[in-house]
Design an enzyme around this catalytic site. Structure first.
Site, PDB file in Angstrom:
ATOM      1  N   HIS A  38       0.827  -1.215   0.000  1.00 41.95           N
ATOM      2  CA  HIS A  38       0.000   0.000   0.000  1.00 41.95           C
ATOM      3  C   HIS A  38       0.853   1.253   0.000  1.00 41.95           C
ATOM      4  O   HIS A  38       0.558   2.223  -0.681  1.00 41.95           O
ATOM      5  CB  HIS A  38      -0.921   0.009   1.233  1.00 41.95           C
ATOM      6  CG  HIS A  38      -2.232  -0.636   0.978  1.00 41.95           C
ATOM      7  ND1 HIS A  38      -2.379  -1.995   0.943  1.00 41.95           N
ATOM      8  CD2 HIS A  38      -3.459  -0.120   0.714  1.00 41.95           C
ATOM      9  CE1 HIS A  38      -3.643  -2.289   0.695  1.00 41.95           C
ATOM     10  NE2 HIS A  38      -4.317  -1.168   0.542  1.00 41.95           N
ATOM     11  N   LYS A 103     -10.469  -7.843   7.649  1.00 40.53           N
ATOM     12  CA  LYS A 103     -11.209  -8.126   8.886  1.00 40.53           C
ATOM     13  C   LYS A 103     -10.927  -6.995   9.864  1.00 40.53           C
ATOM     14  O   LYS A 103      -9.854  -6.396   9.838  1.00 40.53           O
ATOM     15  CB  LYS A 103     -10.792  -9.470   9.484  1.00 40.53           C
ATOM     16  CG  LYS A 103      -9.367  -9.489  10.010  1.00 40.53           C
ATOM     17  CD  LYS A 103      -9.067 -10.787  10.710  1.00 40.53           C
ATOM     18  CE  LYS A 103      -7.607 -10.895  11.126  1.00 40.53           C
ATOM     19  NZ  LYS A 103      -7.312 -10.283  12.424  1.00 40.53           N
TER      20      LYS A 103
END
Lengths: 184, 287
Positions: A38, A103
């Site tokens: 990222h 999650k």
């Protein structure tokens, strides 16, 4: 709670029909990326350079799989905790990302970006890495091989099961679920 | 003086690592089945069904239960009358860990704190492990192992309370940590609580508490009662499986104190809470 079967890349129409708590079976292509990848993607955007994959309508899966055994497509491949990507996600959403799979909770900036640019955050079942790997039919590293488990992989999935956690309307499944079941 | 061959220690550790990361323990399977039966929320019930299915699949295919195969954390008891022949004990644990993770196709998750560079080349595949040694009477070697994932460690905390805060303060702290962990650390949780010793040792106790068989009763009746009370209160938080809302947020609370005497300093009350995800991969060997 409704059930949908969607194929990537996702459109505005695909994501605006979804509500927190809906079950979605994803088909098509997912891209894997964790913290390190990222960071690099955001740096490319800031420098105005092309990304290793097309972000328009893309779905990123936060996962760092175990190495495949000989003959396997992929090792165990369940979701990792998403908040570590919170500081990078809004800029990707602004540039066309339509879905994220992980999650755990997201911060307000991510939820706000989901509302403004129409993107959704999906939860997959953490710790079900062997089960989820069965829905992954092909996997290849497309960038940052040196990052090992954190490299960007292109996954082809069939009916990959996820639940909508944050929708484009600002709903949050974790908050709603807890409100419903808390006894304190 | 009894001797144990270096090779036998390496092999035993390697086998334990591979087995434990692919086969969920019987205690955990029973605990998850019970949670499945008792869960009232249909969404959480469906998640628990997937977890049981995942465990079955992992065991059949010898595939890791979870992609986060953790840091290897060991508690080792070495008998005073035992000698390892052909190499050092620490070296054997390193080699057994590296071979287990590499040959079992497990993930190498150790990295440099600052550069975040994976240590598999510089130090070894998923090395170094975390090891706590203890010297005990006798000629046996007891090794307890856990594959401890990052997500549940990230949600764990230690705090030194004031003595006046007492049991109520401990309960409040445990509730705060579990509530904040919420959906992030893969519930339903086993909650390890370490009480006593020093700031650092409370954390070690909280980690070791997680190695206890899930569902077993604490031998100290007072602590057994506190564990039961805490479990009931934590399950009122409504977190549910994977945080999607439900009645089964916590499978067990395990409390461990500094022995002998449940000791701490007269000025302190150290408490640590180590969160364990539902993929509780623990094993032990006795050589």
């Amino acid at each position: 709670m409704a059930e949908y079967r969607l194929t990537t890349p996702l459109s505005d129409a695909d994501v605006t029909q979804l509500k927190a708590g809906d079950i979605v079976y994803l088909n098509g292509t997912l891209y894997t990326a964790r913290d390190a990848a990222h960071k690099r993607l955001v740096e490319l955007i800031e420098r105005g350079e092309p990304l290793p994959f097309d972000l328009q309508g893309a779905v990123i899966y936060y996962v760092g799989p175990t190495p495949p055994k000989p003959g396997e497509v992929i090792g165990s491949a369940g979701p990792t905790t998403s908040y570590r990507m919170d500081s990078y996600a809004p800029i990707l959403i602004e540039h066309g990302l339509k879905g994220m799979i992980g999650k755990g909770r997201r911060n307000e900036a991510v939820k706000e970006a989901c509302k403004r640019y129409k993107a959704v955050y999906f939860g997959a079942v953490g710790g079900a890495g062997a089960l989820l790997a069965q829905r992954i039919k092909a996997a290849k590293v497309i960038a940052y091989e040196e990052l090992g488990p954190e490299a960007i992989r292109e996954l082809v999935v069939e009916d990959f099961p996820v639940v909508v956690v944050n929708d484009v309307y600002g709903n949050d499944l974790y908050e709603a679920g807890r409100r419903q079941w808390a006894k304190v | 003086m009894r001797t144990l061959a270096y090779r036998d220690v390496v092999d035993a550790i390697k086998n334990m690592v591979i087995y434990a990361t692919t086969h969920l323990g019987e205690d955990m399977l029973q605990a998850l089945k019970r949670a499945y039966e008792e869960e009232e929320s249909p969404v959480s019930k469906a998640v628990l069904a997937q977890l049981l299915e995942n465990a079955k699949l992992a065991a059949t295919q010898n595939k890791p239960l979870c992609q986060d195969t953790g840091l290897a954390v060991y508690f080792v008891k070495v008998g005073e009358d035992l000698r390892i022949e052909g190499g050092g004990l620490k070296e054997a644990i390193y080699e057994g860990t590296e071979r287990g993770y590499r040959e079992g196709y497990l993930r190498a998750s150790t990295c440099d704190c600052f550069t975040r560079e994976n240590l598999k080349e510089k130090v070894g595949y998923n090395l170094p492990p975390v090891i706590y040694f203890d010297i005990v009477p006798g000629d046996r070697l007891e090794i307890e192992y856990a594959a401890k994932g990052g997500g549940s460690e990230n949600a764990s905390r230690a705090r030194v309370l004031a003595p006046a805060q007492g049991i109520e303060g401990i309960k409040e702290f445990v509730k705060e940590v579990v509530s904040d962990a919420g959906p992030n650390a893969c519930p339903p949780y086993t909650v390890g609580v370490g009480i006593g010793g020093t700031f650092d040792y409370a954390a070690v106790l909280s980690k070791h508490a997680l190695y206890r068989e899930v569902g077993s009763v604490n031998p100290d009746p007072e602590l057994a009662q506190l564990e039961a009370e805490l479990k009931e209160e934590l399950n009122k938080l409504g977190i549910g499986a994977m945080g999607m809302g439900g009645t089964q947020s916590v499978l067990a609370v395990h409390i461990e104190t500094f022995q002998p005497g449940r000791m701490c300093h007269i000025a302190s009350l150290p408490v640590a809470v180590n969160i364990q995800c539902h993929s509780a991969r623990h094993a032990h060997i006795s050589l």
